[in-house]
Design an enzyme around this catalytic site. Structure first.
Site, mmCIF file in Angstrom:
data_model
loop_
_atom_site.group_PDB
_atom_site.id
_atom_site.type_symbol
_atom_site.label_atom_id
_atom_site.label_comp_id
_atom_site.label_asym_id
_atom_site.label_seq_id
_atom_site.Cartn_x
_atom_site.Cartn_y
_atom_site.Cartn_z
ATOM 1 N N HIS A 65 0.815 -1.221 0.000
ATOM 2 C CA HIS A 65 0.000 0.000 0.000
ATOM 3 C C HIS A 65 0.847 1.269 0.000
ATOM 4 O O HIS A 65 0.308 2.372 -0.113
ATOM 5 C CB HIS A 65 -1.000 -0.003 1.166
ATOM 6 C CG HIS A 65 -0.423 0.322 2.502
ATOM 7 N ND1 HIS A 65 -0.048 -0.630 3.416
ATOM 8 C CD2 HIS A 65 -0.175 1.515 3.102
ATOM 9 C CE1 HIS A 65 0.399 -0.046 4.508
ATOM 10 N NE2 HIS A 65 0.336 1.258 4.346
ATOM 11 N N ASP A 110 -0.033 -7.586 1.573
ATOM 12 C CA ASP A 110 0.431 -6.198 1.700
ATOM 13 C C ASP A 110 1.953 -6.198 1.793
ATOM 14 O O ASP A 110 2.541 -5.898 2.834
ATOM 15 C CB ASP A 110 -0.196 -5.526 2.918
ATOM 16 C CG ASP A 110 0.040 -4.016 2.931
ATOM 17 O OD1 ASP A 110 0.462 -3.469 1.886
ATOM 18 O OD2 ASP A 110 -0.191 -3.388 3.976
ATOM 19 N N SER A 204 4.200 2.938 7.899
ATOM 20 C CA SER A 204 3.902 1.827 7.001
ATOM 21 C C SER A 204 5.134 1.409 6.205
ATOM 22 O O SER A 204 5.919 2.249 5.756
ATOM 23 C CB SER A 204 2.794 2.223 6.020
ATOM 24 O OG SER A 204 1.561 2.336 6.672
#
Length: 258
Positions: A65, A110, A204
């Site tokens: 992502h 992911d 992230s």
């Protein structure tokens, strides 16, 4: 006198335990400049977006992502505003995803593998982090790090990366805390059950390092971050080892585990 000494010792132990417990809910502090040589920063149009992990001189592992067009990768960075003398910059030569359509969910796929346009050399502030040789163990103490926001829900982005220690839980803890998670997935659950320590927006793609091994990739968590009994969710690196190693070896049609 003996009873007094025993009671005094018990009081000291209780105070010591209370101090350690309170320390567990305090947010992270600035990372030591020498402890994150593998940590990279992903930029888009001059703006910091995500973290990532250098796993050898030519490859970076991060979250799917985090993908953006025209990304720039900074290696050897500590302060965003005061460059280290050995900082290096690269752009992606190739990007690989579990799904050819780049599809991923909060609990599956992911993960993104980036091949740099040219290899980097080890230096004072740059060195890769090895892939894990053993699976993660529930109960492990894990290290998180990144330039993500240090407050939530209001966002405050630091100039330098912050680090903290959290705990690795059984996946069922996250399954119970976050609506929509399936009963099983190829993710890890980590955090503290008290409020105060967590990865958050901007972290992230960065690493989750448990017992010294690179076991997870920061994926997602609660909003606001660092809420009681809401640990974060991390892509499980160990489950994707075959895919990672096959891609690096040149088998670009390798598939991720189901």
């Amino acid at each position: 006198m003996v009873l007094i000494r025993v009671l005094a010792n018990l009081l000291i132990l209780q105070l010591s335990y209370a101090q350690r417990s309170s320390e567990l809910v305090i947010g992270g502090d600035e990372c030591n400049i020498n402890e994150h040589r593998f940590l990279v920063a992903l930029y888009k149009s001059g703006r910091f977006r995500c973290g990532g992990t250098l796993i050898n001189q030519e490859w970076v592992l991060t979250a799917a992502h985090c993908d953006r067009r025209n990304m720039e990768i900074k290696l050897g960075m500590h302060s965003k505003n005061v460059p280290n003398e050995d900082e290096q910059r690269r752009v992606p030569k190739e990007k690989f995803f579990c799904d050819s359509n780049k599809n991923h969910t909060q609990w599956n796929k992911d993960i993104m593998l980036i091949r740099l346009n040219s290899p980097v050399n080890n230096s004072t502030h740059i060195a890769p982090l090895s892939l894990p040789s053993n699976p993660p163990i529930v109960g492990s103490v894990c290290r998180i790090m990144g330039w993500g926001t240090i407050t939530s829900p209001n966002e405050t982005y630091p100039d330098v990366p912050h680090c903290a220690n959290i705990n690795l839980f059984n996946y069922t803890v996250c399954h119970g805390a976050h609506a929509g998670l399936p009963a099983t997935s190829r993710t890890l659950c980590a955090g503290v059950l008290e409020e105060g320590k967590d990865t958050c927006k901007g972290d992230s793609g960065g690493p989750l390092i448990c017992n010294g091994q690179f076991q997870g990739i920061v994926s997602w968590g609660g909003d606001p971050c660092a809420q009681p009994r809401e640990p974060g969710v991390y892509t499980k690196v160990f489950d994707h080892l075959d895919w990672i190693q096959n891609i690096i070896a040149g088998n670009t049609t390798a598939t991720c585990p189901l």
